[in-house]
Design a protein around this motif. Structure first.
Motif, mmCIF file in Angstrom:
data_model
loop_
_atom_site.group_PDB
_atom_site.id
_atom_site.type_symbol
_atom_site.label_atom_id
_atom_site.label_comp_id
_atom_site.label_asym_id
_atom_site.label_seq_id
_atom_site.Cartn_x
_atom_site.Cartn_y
_atom_site.Cartn_z
ATOM 1 N N ILE A 12 0.822 -1.204 0.000
ATOM 2 C CA ILE A 12 0.000 0.000 0.000
ATOM 3 C C ILE A 12 0.860 1.261 0.000
ATOM 4 C CG2 ILE A 12 -0.302 0.169 2.495
ATOM 5 C CD1 ILE A 12 -3.039 0.811 -0.099
ATOM 6 N N GLY A 13 2.036 1.192 0.577
ATOM 7 C CA GLY A 13 2.944 2.340 0.555
ATOM 8 C C GLY A 13 3.356 2.710 -0.855
ATOM 9 N N ARG A 14 3.626 1.716 -1.648
ATOM 10 C CA ARG A 14 3.997 1.954 -3.046
ATOM 11 C C ARG A 14 2.810 2.547 -3.817
ATOM 12 N NH1 ARG A 14 7.003 -2.727 -5.953
ATOM 13 N NH2 ARG A 14 8.586 -1.982 -4.524
ATOM 14 N N VAL A 15 1.615 2.021 -3.582
ATOM 15 C CA VAL A 15 0.408 2.549 -4.236
ATOM 16 C C VAL A 15 0.185 4.001 -3.813
ATOM 17 C CG1 VAL A 15 -2.107 2.335 -4.403
ATOM 18 C CG2 VAL A 15 -0.664 0.284 -4.469
ATOM 19 N N LEU A 16 0.375 4.290 -2.542
ATOM 20 C CA LEU A 16 0.212 5.649 -2.026
ATOM 21 C C LEU A 16 1.170 6.615 -2.713
ATOM 22 C CD1 LEU A 16 -1.416 7.185 0.144
ATOM 23 C CD2 LEU A 16 0.487 6.738 1.705
ATOM 24 N N VAL A 17 2.417 6.216 -2.866
ATOM 25 C CA VAL A 17 3.404 7.063 -3.540
ATOM 26 C C VAL A 17 3.017 7.275 -5.006
ATOM 27 C CG1 VAL A 17 5.799 7.149 -4.366
ATOM 28 C CG2 VAL A 17 5.312 6.566 -1.986
ATOM 29 N N ILE A 18 2.539 6.245 -5.658
ATOM 30 C CA ILE A 18 2.128 6.371 -7.065
ATOM 31 C C ILE A 18 0.957 7.346 -7.191
ATOM 32 C CG2 ILE A 18 1.067 5.129 -8.994
ATOM 33 C CD1 ILE A 18 2.826 2.695 -8.135
ATOM 34 N N VAL A 19 -0.013 7.248 -6.305
ATOM 35 C CA VAL A 19 -1.160 8.163 -6.360
ATOM 36 C C VAL A 19 -0.709 9.596 -6.081
ATOM 37 C CG1 VAL A 19 -3.394 8.762 -5.333
ATOM 38 C CG2 VAL A 19 -2.823 6.364 -5.785
ATOM 39 N N TYR A 20 0.176 9.780 -5.109
ATOM 40 C CA TYR A 20 0.705 11.121 -4.846
ATOM 41 C C TYR A 20 1.479 11.650 -6.052
ATOM 42 C CZ TYR A 20 -0.612 12.305 -0.092
ATOM 43 O OH TYR A 20 -1.319 12.688 1.010
ATOM 44 N N ALA A 21 2.252 10.797 -6.698
ATOM 45 C CA ALA A 21 2.998 11.230 -7.885
ATOM 46 C C ALA A 21 2.056 11.627 -9.018
ATOM 47 C CB ALA A 21 3.948 10.125 -8.338
ATOM 48 N N ALA A 53 0.226 21.817 -6.224
ATOM 49 C CA ALA A 53 1.212 21.033 -6.977
ATOM 50 C C ALA A 53 2.500 20.880 -6.176
ATOM 51 C CB ALA A 53 1.495 21.702 -8.324
ATOM 52 N N VAL A 54 2.959 21.968 -5.579
ATOM 53 C CA VAL A 54 4.187 21.913 -4.769
ATOM 54 C C VAL A 54 3.989 20.982 -3.577
ATOM 55 C CG1 VAL A 54 5.717 23.275 -3.290
ATOM 56 C CG2 VAL A 54 5.016 24.177 -5.515
ATOM 57 N N VAL A 55 2.844 21.069 -2.932
ATOM 58 C CA VAL A 55 2.563 20.208 -1.780
ATOM 59 C C VAL A 55 2.577 18.738 -2.187
ATOM 60 C CG1 VAL A 55 0.788 19.555 -0.094
ATOM 61 C CG2 VAL A 55 1.312 21.959 -0.494
ATOM 62 N N TYR A 56 1.973 18.413 -3.333
ATOM 63 C CA TYR A 56 1.958 17.018 -3.791
ATOM 64 C C TYR A 56 3.361 16.538 -4.164
ATOM 65 C CZ TYR A 56 -3.110 16.891 -3.697
ATOM 66 O OH TYR A 56 -4.415 16.899 -3.270
ATOM 67 N N ILE A 57 4.172 17.396 -4.744
ATOM 68 C CA ILE A 57 5.550 17.015 -5.076
ATOM 69 C C ILE A 57 6.336 16.734 -3.798
ATOM 70 C CG2 ILE A 57 7.739 17.874 -6.011
ATOM 71 C CD1 ILE A 57 5.994 19.410 -8.122
ATOM 72 N N VAL A 58 6.241 17.638 -2.835
ATOM 73 C CA VAL A 58 6.966 17.459 -1.561
ATOM 74 C C VAL A 58 6.468 16.204 -0.839
ATOM 75 C CG1 VAL A 58 7.359 18.460 0.730
ATOM 76 C CG2 VAL A 58 7.543 19.895 -1.305
ATOM 77 N N ALA A 59 5.163 16.005 -0.811
ATOM 78 C CA ALA A 59 4.612 14.829 -0.135
ATOM 79 C C ALA A 59 5.081 13.541 -0.810
ATOM 80 C CB ALA A 59 3.088 14.894 -0.116
ATOM 81 N N THR A 60 5.126 13.535 -2.131
ATOM 82 C CA THR A 60 5.598 12.339 -2.848
ATOM 83 C C THR A 60 7.038 12.020 -2.467
ATOM 84 O OG1 THR A 60 4.134 12.831 -4.713
ATOM 85 C CG2 THR A 60 5.964 11.315 -5.128
ATOM 86 N N LEU A 61 7.902 13.007 -2.546
ATOM 87 C CA LEU A 61 9.313 12.789 -2.190
ATOM 88 C C LEU A 61 9.457 12.372 -0.732
ATOM 89 C CD1 LEU A 61 10.956 15.805 -4.037
ATOM 90 C CD2 LEU A 61 11.131 13.377 -4.631
ATOM 91 N N ALA A 62 8.716 13.033 0.139
ATOM 92 C CA ALA A 62 8.823 12.717 1.566
ATOM 93 C C ALA A 62 8.353 11.297 1.865
ATOM 94 C CB ALA A 62 8.020 13.736 2.378
ATOM 95 N N ALA A 130 1.407 4.023 10.742
ATOM 96 C CA ALA A 130 1.748 2.594 10.709
ATOM 97 C C ALA A 130 3.219 2.336 10.401
ATOM 98 C CB ALA A 130 0.877 1.889 9.669
ATOM 99 N N HIS A 131 3.923 3.330 9.846
ATOM 100 C CA HIS A 131 5.320 3.124 9.428
ATOM 101 C C HIS A 131 6.258 4.172 10.024
ATOM 102 C CE1 HIS A 131 2.976 0.874 6.489
ATOM 103 N NE2 HIS A 131 4.029 0.077 6.429
ATOM 104 N N ASN A 132 6.097 4.438 11.293
ATOM 105 C CA ASN A 132 6.946 5.399 11.987
ATOM 106 C C ASN A 132 8.368 4.844 12.083
ATOM 107 O OD1 ASN A 132 8.221 7.138 13.784
ATOM 108 N ND2 ASN A 132 6.444 7.285 15.120
ATOM 109 N N PRO A 133 9.380 5.567 11.567
ATOM 110 C CA PRO A 133 10.753 5.044 11.630
ATOM 111 C C PRO A 133 11.272 4.921 13.060
ATOM 112 C CG PRO A 133 10.750 7.263 10.722
ATOM 113 C CD PRO A 133 9.326 6.843 10.881
ATOM 114 N N ALA A 134 10.694 5.628 13.996
ATOM 115 C CA ALA A 134 11.119 5.518 15.393
ATOM 116 C C ALA A 134 10.711 4.183 15.995
ATOM 117 C CB ALA A 134 10.530 6.660 16.218
ATOM 118 N N ASP A 135 9.731 3.515 15.403
ATOM 119 C CA ASP A 135 9.266 2.226 15.909
ATOM 120 C C ASP A 135 10.141 1.060 15.455
ATOM 121 O OD1 ASP A 135 7.205 3.546 17.114
ATOM 122 O OD2 ASP A 135 5.719 3.014 15.588
ATOM 123 N N ARG A 136 10.997 1.290 14.454
ATOM 124 C CA ARG A 136 11.850 0.221 13.940
ATOM 125 C C ARG A 136 13.087 0.066 14.802
ATOM 126 N NH1 ARG A 136 10.762 2.203 8.506
ATOM 127 N NH2 ARG A 136 12.671 3.383 8.706
#
Length: 142
Positions: A12-21, A53-62, A130-136
């Motif tokens: 789902i993370g990959r799908v989310l990034v694709i939709v944001y892109a 557009a800028v927000v979607y670009i930043v969100a995709t990269l982030a 669900a994917h907080n890097p602090a939890d890893r």
């Protein structure tokens, strides 16, 4: 000494990034055409489309780099801003339609984009929780 690698984004993370892109490309194209052709007709609306557009670009990269704590924070900021933008612009476009001479990406809660701008930030926030890097766990060097 080995360096821990960033886990690959799957599912789902990959799908989310694709939709944001896709939203980033769509909003960028739309705002570019609007600004070039008829910016004087609705400068607020077209500026908001460019901001989206800028927000979607930043969100995709982030989201792509959300495995690091810095990018994770950027993702939260971008997606929260996106959600607030959709809610504020969507509400204003309904109660004060003359403010927006022409539709933006977020007008009418993203109706021109099948309401994807309205639901996308909620999926983004769910994924970030669900994917907080602090939890890893930190991998120790071998």
């Amino acid at each position: 000494m080995t360096t821990p690698t960033r886990p690959r984004m799957t599912g789902i993370g990959r799908v989310l990034v694709i939709v944001y892109a896709i939203m980033a490309l769509a909003a960028t194209g739309r705002s570019f055409v609007q600004i070039v052709r008829e910016f004087d007709d609705a400068p607020l609306a077209y500026s908001l489309s460019a901001l989206a557009a800028v927000v979607y670009i930043v969100a995709t990269l982030a989201l792509v780099f959300a495995g690091s704590r810095g990018w994770y924070l950027v993702a939260w900021i971008a997606i929260t801003f996106e959600m607030l933008g959709v809610i504020v612009v969507g509400t204003l476009s309904l109660v004060w339609p003359e403010l927006f001479g022409h539709p933006t990406v977020w007008s009418w809660f993203g109706m021109g984009y099948v309401f994807i701008p309205l639901v996308l930030p909620f999926f983004g926030m769910w994924w970030l929780v669900a994917h907080n890097p602090a939890d890893r766990p930190v991998l120790a060097a071998a």
